[in-house]
Design a protein around this motif. Structure first.
Motif, PDB file in Angstrom:
ATOM      1  N   LYS A 183       0.843  -1.187   0.000  1.00 53.85           N
ATOM      2  CA  LYS A 183       0.000   0.000   0.000  1.00 53.85           C
ATOM      3  C   LYS A 183       0.879   1.237   0.000  1.00 53.85           C
ATOM      4  O   LYS A 183       2.056   1.178   0.373  1.00 53.85           O
ATOM      5  CB  LYS A 183      -0.950   0.017   1.199  1.00 53.85           C
ATOM      6  CG  LYS A 183      -0.294   0.141   2.556  1.00 53.85           C
ATOM      7  CD  LYS A 183      -1.303  -0.088   3.653  1.00 53.85           C
ATOM      8  CE  LYS A 183      -0.721   0.267   5.026  1.00 53.85           C
ATOM      9  NZ  LYS A 183      -0.600   1.724   5.244  1.00 53.85           N
ATOM     10  N   GLY A 184       0.327   2.337  -0.431  1.00 57.40           N
ATOM     11  CA  GLY A 184       1.052   3.592  -0.391  1.00 57.40           C
ATOM     12  C   GLY A 184       1.046   4.164   1.012  1.00 57.40           C
ATOM     13  O   GLY A 184       0.097   3.963   1.772  1.00 57.40           O
ATOM     14  N   GLU A 209     -11.065   6.598   0.530  1.00 56.25           N
ATOM     15  CA  GLU A 209     -10.628   7.542  -0.501  1.00 56.25           C
ATOM     16  C   GLU A 209      -9.212   8.040  -0.210  1.00 56.25           C
ATOM     17  O   GLU A 209      -8.402   8.209  -1.135  1.00 56.25           O
ATOM     18  CB  GLU A 209     -11.608   8.710  -0.581  1.00 56.25           C
ATOM     19  CG  GLU A 209     -12.992   8.314  -1.091  1.00 56.25           C
ATOM     20  CD  GLU A 209     -13.922   9.490  -1.204  1.00 56.25           C
ATOM     21  OE1 GLU A 209     -13.464  10.629  -0.925  1.00 56.25           O
ATOM     22  OE2 GLU A 209     -15.090   9.305  -1.564  1.00 56.25           O
ATOM     23  N   ALA A 257      -6.890   5.234  -1.131  1.00 53.16           N
ATOM     24  CA  ALA A 257      -6.843   5.087  -2.585  1.00 53.16           C
ATOM     25  C   ALA A 257      -5.940   6.149  -3.203  1.00 53.16           C
ATOM     26  O   ALA A 257      -5.193   5.872  -4.152  1.00 53.16           O
ATOM     27  CB  ALA A 257      -8.253   5.175  -3.169  1.00 53.16           C
ATOM     28  N   GLU A 258      -5.992   7.351  -2.665  1.00 48.90           N
ATOM     29  CA  GLU A 258      -5.129   8.415  -3.157  1.00 48.90           C
ATOM     30  C   GLU A 258      -3.666   8.103  -2.831  1.00 48.90           C
ATOM     31  O   GLU A 258      -2.778   8.309  -3.670  1.00 48.90           O
ATOM     32  CB  GLU A 258      -5.530   9.753  -2.527  1.00 48.90           C
ATOM     33  CG  GLU A 258      -4.732  10.948  -3.019  1.00 48.90           C
ATOM     34  CD  GLU A 258      -4.932  11.245  -4.494  1.00 48.90           C
ATOM     35  OE1 GLU A 258      -4.022  11.847  -5.105  1.00 48.90           O
ATOM     36  OE2 GLU A 258      -5.997  10.875  -5.044  1.00 48.90           O
ATOM     37  N   ASP A 267      -2.383   5.207  -2.524  1.00 53.96           N
ATOM     38  CA  ASP A 267      -1.968   4.055  -3.314  1.00 53.96           C
ATOM     39  C   ASP A 267      -1.587   4.413  -4.750  1.00 53.96           C
ATOM     40  O   ASP A 267      -1.056   3.561  -5.478  1.00 53.96           O
ATOM     41  CB  ASP A 267      -3.078   2.994  -3.338  1.00 53.96           C
ATOM     42  CG  ASP A 267      -3.223   2.287  -2.008  1.00 53.96           C
ATOM     43  OD1 ASP A 267      -2.300   2.392  -1.173  1.00 53.96           O
ATOM     44  OD2 ASP A 267      -4.266   1.627  -1.788  1.00 53.96           O
ATOM     45  N   ARG A 268      -1.845   5.646  -5.153  1.00 59.22           N
ATOM     46  CA  ARG A 268      -1.465   6.055  -6.500  1.00 59.22           C
ATOM     47  C   ARG A 268       0.041   5.963  -6.707  1.00 59.22           C
ATOM     48  O   ARG A 268       0.510   5.818  -7.840  1.00 59.22           O
ATOM     49  CB  ARG A 268      -1.955   7.484  -6.770  1.00 59.22           C
ATOM     50  CG  ARG A 268      -3.470   7.603  -6.879  1.00 59.22           C
ATOM     51  CD  ARG A 268      -3.890   9.057  -7.044  1.00 59.22           C
ATOM     52  NE  ARG A 268      -3.351   9.649  -8.255  1.00 59.22           N
ATOM     53  CZ  ARG A 268      -3.911   9.560  -9.460  1.00 59.22           C
ATOM     54  NH1 ARG A 268      -5.044   8.890  -9.599  1.00 59.22           N
ATOM     55  NH2 ARG A 268      -3.355  10.137 -10.508  1.00 59.22           N
ATOM     56  N   VAL A 269       0.797   6.038  -5.612  1.00 57.75           N
ATOM     57  CA  VAL A 269       2.250   5.922  -5.725  1.00 57.75           C
ATOM     58  C   VAL A 269       2.669   4.546  -6.235  1.00 57.75           C
ATOM     59  O   VAL A 269       3.781   4.366  -6.740  1.00 57.75           O
ATOM     60  CB  VAL A 269       2.907   6.219  -4.351  1.00 57.75           C
ATOM     61  CG1 VAL A 269       2.690   5.074  -3.382  1.00 57.75           C
ATOM     62  CG2 VAL A 269       4.383   6.515  -4.501  1.00 57.75           C
ATOM     63  N   LEU A 284       1.244   2.913  -8.752  1.00 61.60           N
ATOM     64  CA  LEU A 284       0.876   2.703 -10.151  1.00 61.60           C
ATOM     65  C   LEU A 284       2.036   2.232 -11.034  1.00 61.60           C
ATOM     66  O   LEU A 284       1.854   1.347 -11.874  1.00 61.60           O
ATOM     67  CB  LEU A 284       0.244   3.975 -10.726  1.00 61.60           C
ATOM     68  CG  LEU A 284      -1.136   4.347 -10.167  1.00 61.60           C
ATOM     69  CD1 LEU A 284      -1.622   5.671 -10.750  1.00 61.60           C
ATOM     70  CD2 LEU A 284      -2.143   3.233 -10.451  1.00 61.60           C
ATOM     71  N   GLN A 300       2.630  -1.875 -10.844  1.00 66.38           N
ATOM     72  CA  GLN A 300       1.543  -2.842 -10.941  1.00 66.38           C
ATOM     73  C   GLN A 300       1.938  -4.125 -11.661  1.00 66.38           C
ATOM     74  O   GLN A 300       1.480  -5.209 -11.320  1.00 66.38           O
ATOM     75  CB  GLN A 300       0.330  -2.195 -11.635  1.00 66.38           C
ATOM     76  CG  GLN A 300      -0.314  -1.097 -10.809  1.00 66.38           C
ATOM     77  CD  GLN A 300      -0.658  -1.541  -9.396  1.00 66.38           C
ATOM     78  OE1 GLN A 300      -1.405  -2.504  -9.201  1.00 66.38           O
ATOM     79  NE2 GLN A 300      -0.088  -0.872  -8.409  1.00 66.38           N
ATOM     80  N   GLN A 350       5.853   7.746   0.156  1.00 61.32           N
ATOM     81  CA  GLN A 350       5.376   8.576  -0.937  1.00 61.32           C
ATOM     82  C   GLN A 350       6.516   9.109  -1.797  1.00 61.32           C
ATOM     83  O   GLN A 350       6.320   9.396  -2.980  1.00 61.32           O
ATOM     84  CB  GLN A 350       4.539   9.736  -0.398  1.00 61.32           C
ATOM     85  CG  GLN A 350       3.157   9.332   0.090  1.00 61.32           C
ATOM     86  CD  GLN A 350       2.286   8.761  -1.014  1.00 61.32           C
ATOM     87  OE1 GLN A 350       2.330   9.224  -2.152  1.00 61.32           O
ATOM     88  NE2 GLN A 350       1.482   7.752  -0.690  1.00 61.32           N
ATOM     89  N   GLN A 386       8.988   7.257  -2.562  1.00 63.19           N
ATOM     90  CA  GLN A 386       9.416   6.023  -3.221  1.00 63.19           C
ATOM     91  C   GLN A 386      10.872   5.651  -2.905  1.00 63.19           C
ATOM     92  O   GLN A 386      11.483   4.866  -3.636  1.00 63.19           O
ATOM     93  CB  GLN A 386       9.225   6.110  -4.732  1.00 63.19           C
ATOM     94  CG  GLN A 386       7.793   6.421  -5.154  1.00 63.19           C
ATOM     95  CD  GLN A 386       7.624   6.506  -6.653  1.00 63.19           C
ATOM     96  OE1 GLN A 386       7.972   5.585  -7.383  1.00 63.19           O
ATOM     97  NE2 GLN A 386       7.101   7.620  -7.133  1.00 63.19           N
TER      98      GLN A 386
END
Length: 312
Positions: free
Chosen positions: A65-66, A105, A108-109, A111-113, A115, A118, A168, A170
């Protein structure tokens, strides 16, 4: 009752229930020693001839998870956030996230890190993670993994619930592994139970996604396996020593790096070398973290070898 007020009351009740559940599931006494009494357990040395198994989590894919940046509603004084840990465990145990009062939400935001990763995470299973980790450990005799629903076996068994967080920026990976160790012939009561958190050394890469995804995500998987293997070694070291949660060492404020950010934790120091520290938090949880201000008390070569293997 006004909808806004009702929503606030529900969120408050859910958050309170989250903390209560965590206290029941993993109290400080339970986390540091025997799962029932919380008292000092007798040291147990796992001989080189003794075999052991790792029981896989119930879900198949490794949970990543982010990093969720904490707000004023759920920030605690120490670095490990109870609600965040419980929320993350919900992914692994297959429970509904909404039970724990977290905003989907927001996650989910965060977790965009993930992408860019995947393709690597899509086929990264716990079978692969555990096997890679077992290949990196030297504890005991032969080692293997068994399925979640496999009947009890007449050997040492380690139940694991590992999940990972990507910061975040990375630059670092964080492992939280809630594990229990069962002695042969005692399938119902764990000899040892705790949450072990390991924060990887931060990577200063101009293209972090390109770095982790090199070789089809091989570096991401290898770092994850390194952290997982280290969590197993820490757990075995705990029951192989006289060091327990009631060590006489006074808690200190530990400043450490989580990615490029600095965190603090009130904890007792178990070991500190090679720019890293292994500490026991006030909850009894164990943390292996990179120090914000490195302290070198070993030779350069020794530290380079230690850090490259993620041994602390």
């Amino acid at each position: 009752m006004r909808p806004t007020l009702a929503r606030q009351m529900i969120q408050t009740a859910l958050a309170a229930a989250s903390v209560l559940i965590l206290v029941i599931v993993m109290s400080p006494a339970e986390a540091g020693s025997d799962a029932q009494s919380g008292e000092r357990i007798a040291p147990v040395r796992l001989g080189t001839e003794q075999n052991w198994s790792v029981r896989l989590p119930e879900v198949d894919k490794v949970v990543y998870k982010g990093e969720l940046i904490q707000d004023n509603k759920n920030v605690e004084a120490n670095g490990i956030h109870s609600i965040d840990v419980l929320y993350s465990l919900a992914f692994v145990t297959g429970k509904y996230i909404k039970e724990y009062g977290k905003d989907e939400e927001l996650q989910a935001e965060a977790d965009r890190v993930l992408l860019p990763y995947q393709t690597a995470l899509g086929d990264f299973t716990y079978r692969e993670l555990v096997q890679r980790g077992l290949n990196k450990t030297s504890v005991g005799g032969s080692k293997k993994w068994v399925e979640f629903n496999t009947p009890s076996v007449a050997e040492w068994v380690v139940e694991v619930t590992p999940f990972f967080t990507l910061t975040q920026d990375q630059s670092a990976i964080v492992l939280n592994n809630h594990l229990s160790i069962y002695a042969p012939g005692s399938p119902s009561e764990p000899l040892y139970k705790n949450l072990i958190r390991i924060v990887s050394d931060p990577r200063d890469e101009p293209d972090p996604a390109g770095f982790w995804m090199m070789g089809g995500g091989e570096r991401l998987k290898e770092e994850s396996a390194n952290l997982f293997a280290r969590s197993l070694e820490i757990a075995w070291g705990e029951i192989d020593s006289a060091s327990r949660k009631d060590d006489p060492a006074r808690p200190k404020t530990i400043r450490y790096r989580q990615g490029k950010s600095e965190k603090t934790e009130r904890a007792g120091v178990i070991d500190m070398k090679c720019s890293r520290a292994l500490v026991r938090s006030l909850r009894g949880w164990l943390m292996s973290v990179p120090l914000a201000e490195p302290r070198e008390n070993a030779t350069g070569n020794e530290c380079a070898n230690k850090l490259s293997k993620n041994l602390h």
